[in-house]
Design a protein around this motif. Structure first.
Motif: not given
Ligand SMILES: Cc1cc2nc3c(=O)[nH]c(=O)nc-3n(C[C@H](O)[C@H](O)[C@H](O)COP(=O)(O)O)c2cc1C
Length: 363
Positions: A22-26, A97-99, A223-225, A291-295, A314-317
């Protein structure tokens, strides 16, 4: 039914498995929003994901209010992304790339400009800026005459993404960002063709998506919603008809996939009692649904087995486990993500999470 480890066709691409990042801002880019070499290491470490959806990346200077987040509006940024996408491809991975346009969440202390949105609203709370936290500002409503310029910023960023070697783009319309501010009636009080009825509120997302798809191909556009529940102060009074209409419109454009972030009541990145809309959206969107979140593996299996999801992101994992696919496949323990280093600059908590894949003990 397919498992997390089976391949999937996604528009123009074939992903090796259904375990997506999943997209993650770092926040590891420069102050001028230019990617840095360490970002290539970070993404390459995670290249066994079926698809990496890269971190939110600004489409213009106005769009990105997050300190040290990357952008895709200048030739310097395009050049600096090239080694990142190359590093992922060298490891056999795929990366979108996430726009990103933050709208009212982009503080002038970072952008140098008053934030813009659908209407004159302010996000509750404080923004991260280079000078610490500052209260969010009241946004300036975008004039209808400014919308074509906004759409062309998305198109240029998409075209730049392809020039930088990305495999496609995801339009960020989730999590209370600009396009979400237009979608939901809690932040959109417009009386022109972009406000009021559902048809009007989905119009900007439709125009942006169609224009990006015309530029890079619908089969490389995603697209992400985030349809259920409030997100960063953005909410809707009746989300089911709104988001099913959006899904139907995106289906007609023929995008490569639609990703939904849908927390549950015990969600740890947003929690809500508003039920998931994916079962309804599934009936309106025939393409690949991610699908995403807490999987975890069990929840992922249930949603893949029932046919609700085609892939799971998966984001945080993934943040904490570069070899997440291998670990899930082998039932190996997971590293825990460290919040303190989510947005810190440098390698700590970024490229130094332990990898087990290939280790003798667990091979
Ligand atoms: C550090 C961090 C940065 C995130 N950055 C983005 C982002 O850049 N774009 C986005 O759509 N969601 C972002 N999210 C949300 C994650 O993509 C994801 O939806 C969220 O972490 C839940 O999924 P998870 O339970 O698998 O971590 C971010 C989440 C975290 C924890």
């Amino acid at each position: 039914m397919p498992t997390l480890f089976d391949p999937i066709a996604l528009g123009a691409l074939n992903a090796a498995n259904r375990t997506f990042m999943a997209p993650l801002t770092r926040a590891r880019a420069t102050r001028d929003h230019v990617p840095t070499p360490i970002m290539a290491d970070y993404y390459a470490q995670r290249a066994t994901a079926g698809l990496i959806i890269g971190e939110a990346t600004g489409i213009s200077r106005q769009a990105v209010g997050w300190p040290y987040a990357p952008g895709l509006w200048s030739s310097e940024q395009v050049k600096a992304w090239m080694p990142v996408t190359q590093a992922v491809h060298d490891k056999g991975g795929l990366i979108f790339a996430q726009l990103w346009h933050m709208g009212r969440m982009a503080h002038s202390a970072v952008t140098g400009r008053q934030p813009v949105s659908a209407s004159a609203t302010a996000m509750p709370g404080d923004a991260h800026t280079y000078e610490g936290k500052k209260p969010f500002e009241i946004a300036r409503p975008l004039a209808a005459e400014e919308i074509p310029g906004l759409i062309s910023d998305y198109v240029s960023a998409a075209s730049n993404a392809m020039a930088a070697g990305f495999d496609g783009v995801q339009i960020h319309a989730a999590n209370g960002q600009l396009l979400d501010q237009f979608l939901r009636d809690g932040t959109n009080a417009r009386t022109d063709e972009y406000g009021g009825s559902i048809d009007n509120r989905v119009r900007l997302l439709g125009r942006v998506t169609q224009a990006v798809a015309d530029e890079v191909g619908a089969d490389r556009t995603a697209v992400r919603l985030s349809p259920n529940g409030e997100s960063y102060g953005v909410d809707d009074s009746n989300p089911a008809p709104l988001f099913t209409a959006a899904a139907e419109m995106l289906d007609a454009i023929g995008i490569a996939f639609l990703e939904l972030r849908e927390p549950g009541p015990d969600g740890t990145f947003g929690a809500t009692d508003v039920p998931r809309l994916s079962p309804q959206i599934r009936r309106h969107f025939k393409g690949a649904l991610v699908l995403n979140s807490d999987y975890d593996v069990a929840r992922a299996k249930a949603d893949l087995d029932s046919g609700l999801a085609d892939a799971i992101s998966f984001g945080r994992p993934f943040l904490a486990n570069p070899d997440l696919v291998w670990r899930l496949r082998h039932g190996a323990p997971l590293n825990k993500d460290e919040m303190a280093t989510y947005y810190s600059q440098g390698a700590e908590g970024y490229t130094d999470y332990e990898t087990l894949m290939g280790s003798k003990a667990l091979a």
